[in-house]
Design a protein around this motif. Structure first.
Motif, PDB file in Angstrom:
ATOM      1  N   PHE A  75       0.831  -1.205   0.000  1.00  7.81           N
ATOM      2  CA  PHE A  75       0.000   0.000   0.000  1.00  7.81           C
ATOM      3  C   PHE A  75       0.862   1.249   0.000  1.00  7.81           C
ATOM      4  CE2 PHE A  75      -3.231  -2.881   2.037  1.00  7.81           C
ATOM      5  CZ  PHE A  75      -4.068  -2.926   0.918  1.00  7.81           C
ATOM      6  N   GLY A  76       0.590   2.126  -0.942  1.00 10.32           N
ATOM      7  CA  GLY A  76       1.367   3.348  -1.116  1.00 10.32           C
ATOM      8  C   GLY A  76       1.486   3.650  -2.595  1.00 10.32           C
ATOM      9  N   ASP A  77       2.093   4.791  -2.909  1.00 11.37           N
ATOM     10  CA  ASP A  77       2.157   5.200  -4.310  1.00 11.37           C
ATOM     11  C   ASP A  77       3.558   5.158  -4.895  1.00 11.37           C
ATOM     12  OD1 ASP A  77       3.180   7.248  -2.835  1.00 11.37           O
ATOM     13  OD2 ASP A  77       1.954   8.834  -3.712  1.00 11.37           O
ATOM     14  N   SER A  78       4.515   4.555  -4.185  1.00 10.31           N
ATOM     15  CA  SER A  78       5.866   4.453  -4.734  1.00 10.31           C
ATOM     16  C   SER A  78       5.882   3.407  -5.852  1.00 10.31           C
ATOM     17  CB  SER A  78       6.861   4.053  -3.645  1.00 10.31           C
ATOM     18  OG  SER A  78       6.706   2.680  -3.301  1.00 10.31           O
ATOM     19  N   PRO A  79       6.774   3.523  -6.820  1.00  8.94           N
ATOM     20  CA  PRO A  79       6.842   2.527  -7.898  1.00  8.94           C
ATOM     21  C   PRO A  79       7.032   1.104  -7.366  1.00  8.94           C
ATOM     22  CG  PRO A  79       8.151   4.464  -8.456  1.00  8.94           C
ATOM     23  CD  PRO A  79       7.723   4.642  -7.031  1.00  8.94           C
ATOM     24  N   GLU A  80       7.835   0.955  -6.313  1.00 12.27           N
ATOM     25  CA  GLU A  80       8.064  -0.375  -5.752  1.00 12.27           C
ATOM     26  C   GLU A  80       6.776  -0.942  -5.163  1.00 12.27           C
ATOM     27  OE1 GLU A  80      11.103  -2.698  -2.676  1.00 12.27           O
ATOM     28  OE2 GLU A  80      10.909  -0.523  -2.581  1.00 12.27           O
ATOM     29  N   GLN A  81       6.038  -0.105  -4.442  1.00  9.69           N
ATOM     30  CA  GLN A  81       4.775  -0.576  -3.861  1.00  9.69           C
ATOM     31  C   GLN A  81       3.749  -0.881  -4.940  1.00  9.69           C
ATOM     32  OE1 GLN A  81       4.491   2.859  -1.293  1.00  9.69           O
ATOM     33  NE2 GLN A  81       4.559   1.595   0.559  1.00  9.69           N
ATOM     34  N   GLN A  82       3.725  -0.087  -5.981  1.00  8.77           N
ATOM     35  CA  GLN A  82       2.798  -0.340  -7.086  1.00  8.77           C
ATOM     36  C   GLN A  82       3.111  -1.669  -7.751  1.00  8.77           C
ATOM     37  OE1 GLN A  82       2.331   3.003  -9.804  1.00  8.77           O
ATOM     38  NE2 GLN A  82       2.659   4.452  -8.132  1.00  8.77           N
ATOM     39  N   LEU A  83       4.397  -1.983  -7.939  1.00  9.56           N
ATOM     40  CA  LEU A  83       4.790  -3.256  -8.535  1.00  9.56           C
ATOM     41  C   LEU A  83       4.398  -4.418  -7.629  1.00  9.56           C
ATOM     42  CD1 LEU A  83       6.238  -5.013 -10.601  1.00  9.56           C
ATOM     43  CD2 LEU A  83       8.392  -4.532  -9.409  1.00  9.56           C
TER      44      LEU A  83
END
Length: 208
Positions: A75-83
């Motif tokens: 959960f979150g909007d960082s690229p790593e979290q999105q992946l």
């Protein structure tokens, strides 16, 4: 299946389930997709795939999925979290959809409507299963207050969760009906019943 399926969406903490429960005049069969998802985390094959994908640190001391630890990963909007969120969805969403379809097939035929309550109903493409979708419009401060009281979430945690979903405007644009949940629960329930009756009417085949 002649029973209309109605999806319910809204912001995090919008009170979707609470509003539906207050509608007493209709016989509603509610399928809680989020609860189904929580149950899938206990399935051995899914638990192992998640551990292999994210690492053993997402397991607790008993070898079960730690939902808080997994949430921190996805959960979150960082690229790593999105992946990572995409990877988790690829693991768990097919199983959730299969269970939902099974539940739909087993709904009593005297139900007025099936309610599909899912936080990620639109993101996961489950709106395809629905005859209509209703948006619960609840002010941000009220939603933040609700999850603080019921789930112990901070404002920051609420923000992280909400940023992991579609924007409210995008969700609303996919919905046929809107229920304003900024007033009393009874007022929201009256609006919900009206929206559901309209959705049910629209779902009935036209007489020849």
């Amino acid at each position: 299946m002649n029973i209309p399926i109605v999806g319910i969406v809204g912001g995090v903490g919008a009170g979707k389930s609470s509003v539906v429960r207050l509608v007493k005049a209709l016989k509603l069969h509610v399928i809680d997709a989020d609860q189904v998802g929580h149950e899938q985390l206990t399935v051995d094959s899914i638990r192992e795939r998640i551990a292999l994908t994210f690492g053993r640190h997402v397991l607790d001391s008993d070898g079960n999925i730690s939902r808080p630890q997994l949430a921190a990963e996805v959960f979150g909007d960082s690229p790593e979290q999105q992946l990572k969120r995409k990877q988790l969805n690829e693991i768990i969403h097919p199983a959730i959809r299969a269970v939902i379809r099974s539940k739909i097939l087993n709904v009593p035929q005297d139900a007025d409507a099936i309610i599909l309550d899912a936080a990620l109903l639109l993101e996961a493409g489950w709106a395809d299963e629905c005859n209509a979708v209703i948006f619960i419009d609840t002010p941000l401060q009220l939603r933040q207050q609700r999850v603080a009281e019921t789930r112990g979430w901070s404002i920051e945690e609420h923000r992280r969760r909400e940023e992991s979903q579609w924007s409210l405007d995008r969700k609303r644009s996919f919905c046929q009906f809107v229920v304003d949940n900024s007033g009393t629960p009874d007022d929201a329930a009256v609006q919900m019943e009206k929206a559901l009756r309209s959705a049910i009417a629209l779902s009935k085949p036209m007489s020849s």
